[in-house]
Design a protein around this motif. Sequence first.
Motif, mmCIF file in Angstrom:
data_model
loop_
_atom_site.group_PDB
_atom_site.id
_atom_site.type_symbol
_atom_site.label_atom_id
_atom_site.label_comp_id
_atom_site.label_asym_id
_atom_site.label_seq_id
_atom_site.Cartn_x
_atom_site.Cartn_y
_atom_site.Cartn_z
ATOM 1 N N LYS A 139 0.183 -1.305 -0.071
ATOM 2 C CA LYS A 139 -0.026 0.024 -0.181
ATOM 3 C C LYS A 139 1.000 1.491 -0.195
ATOM 4 C CE LYS A 139 -3.253 -2.396 2.911
ATOM 5 N NZ LYS A 139 -4.405 -2.597 4.069
ATOM 6 N N ASN A 185 -3.447 6.130 -2.641
ATOM 7 C CA ASN A 185 -4.282 5.785 -1.894
ATOM 8 C C ASN A 185 -5.519 5.920 -2.187
ATOM 9 O OD1 ASN A 185 -3.275 7.525 -0.284
ATOM 10 N ND2 ASN A 185 -5.341 7.276 1.029
ATOM 11 N N ASP A 186 -6.328 4.214 -2.189
ATOM 12 C CA ASP A 186 -7.796 4.580 -2.146
ATOM 13 C C ASP A 186 -8.600 4.929 -1.658
ATOM 14 O OD1 ASP A 186 -10.224 4.309 -3.163
ATOM 15 O OD2 ASP A 186 -10.152 1.912 -3.512
ATOM 16 N N SER A 230 -9.349 -0.922 -6.000
ATOM 17 C CA SER A 230 -8.355 -1.145 -5.199
ATOM 18 C C SER A 230 -8.825 -2.547 -4.550
ATOM 19 C CB SER A 230 -8.073 -1.400 -4.139
ATOM 20 O OG SER A 230 -9.313 -0.322 -2.642
ATOM 21 N N ASN A 261 -12.258 -3.228 1.095
ATOM 22 C CA ASN A 261 -11.164 -3.141 0.123
ATOM 23 C C ASN A 261 -9.297 -2.965 0.755
ATOM 24 O OD1 ASN A 261 -10.705 -0.746 0.763
ATOM 25 N ND2 ASN A 261 -11.695 0.234 -0.974
ATOM 26 N N LEU A 262 -9.193 -2.980 0.140
ATOM 27 C CA LEU A 262 -7.051 -2.818 0.131
ATOM 28 C C LEU A 262 -7.354 -2.130 1.521
ATOM 29 C CD1 LEU A 262 -4.799 -4.494 -0.613
ATOM 30 C CD2 LEU A 262 -4.551 -2.340 -2.089
ATOM 31 N N TYR A 263 -8.231 -1.016 1.147
ATOM 32 C CA TYR A 263 -7.428 0.276 2.489
ATOM 33 C C TYR A 263 -8.305 0.132 3.100
ATOM 34 C CZ TYR A 263 -3.493 2.073 -0.695
ATOM 35 O OH TYR A 263 -2.969 1.667 -1.508
#
Length: 348
Positions: A160, A250-251, A283, A331-333
Motif C-alpha cells: 500500500k 491510496n484508495d 483496489s 477493500n485493500l484500504y
Amino acid sequence: MKFFKRRITSIILSISIVITALTAVHMPSVNAAEPIVVVIDPGHGGSNLGTDYLPIPEKNYTMTVALYMKEQLEKYQNVQVYLTHSKDIDMSLKERAEFANKVNADFVFSLHFNMSISHILYGSEVWVPSEGSLYSQGYSAANEFLIQFEKMGLFNRGIKTRIGSKGTDYYGIIRECALRNIPAVIVEHCHVDHSNDAPYIQSPEKLKEFGVRDAEAVARYFGLVSKDGKTDYSGYAPLSVPVPSSRVYNDTTPPTHMSANLINYDKTGKYATVELTALDTESPIQYYSYSYDNGLTWSMLQPWTKGSPTITVPISMEYGKKENLIFRAYNLYDKSIDSNVVRLPNAN
C-alpha cells in the motif's frame, strides 16, 4: 547513493537499457565491487512505545525481530547490515533517514507491528513509497516480505501507499528517505490485537522466525549468496514492477458495489449458502463479514478470494429464528460497503 549511481550508469550504456529502466526496476548484482548496504530500522524506541495494546510495547518486539534479522542477513556475502539504533533511545524519523544516508544505504526496512482501532483487522501489510523508481523498488521488495509471511500462515493484507495532506508520502520514514533518494518500506508483520495474529507475537520462536524470514526476503530481493554457499539467490528474479508515470495514490473510497443472493437455506435455520459479488475500480476486495441480527453484531472478517468478483460462501448461524442476512465487503484500504438485505425463508 551507490545503488542509484549504478542504475544511472547502466542507463547511459544503451538505448535498450534506457527503455528497460523506464518500465521496470531490476536488482543490482551481488558481484558489484561495493557491497549492498541494508539499514534495518526497529520501529519506535525510547519514549515512543509504539503499539501498547499488549503489556509489552511494540518497540520491544521490533528490536527483537531486527536483531534476529541482522544476524541472519549477515550470513550472506557482499552485504553490510546496520541498525538505525541498537539501544532503547528516542530517535526522530529524520535522524533515521540521515543515518541511512550517512552509511550510503541501498534500502531501509522499518519494522513494525500493527493494531486497528476497531480491533477487527488481521494479517500482514507493507507500506511503500508512492512514486518513481522508489515505488517500484519498494513494491518489489514488499512482495518478498509478504510471500514469507504467507508461508507462516498470516493473511496477506497487501502492498500500500498512503498520501498525506501535503500531497507527499504520509509516513515519515518513507518520506524522509525519499528526500534522500533511498527506497524505504514499512513492514507491518501482523496485528497484535487480533486472535488470528496474537500467537505470532507472543511466541519467542515466531519472533525469531519473523527476523529470519525478513532477512530471507531481503536476500531474495538482492539475489544474495550465503557465506557457506548453501543458499544461492543469485539466479532468483524478484517481481519486476513498472515505474509509475505519476504518484500512486491510496484508495479513499469504499467499493462501488456489493450484492448478496441466497442460494440455499436449510430448515434448521442455522446454515445458509450465499453468492456474493463485490466490485471496486481502485483496489481489490479483501474481506467480507456478515450479520444475522440486523447489523447489531458482525462476524469476524473472512478472507475474500483474491481476484474473484463473485464468491459463494457458507454461513453458519446460531440456532433460532432468523429474519435476514446482511453482508459487508472491505477493500485493500479497509473501506467497506454493505449488501442488500437477504430475506430468509422463515421470515414473517
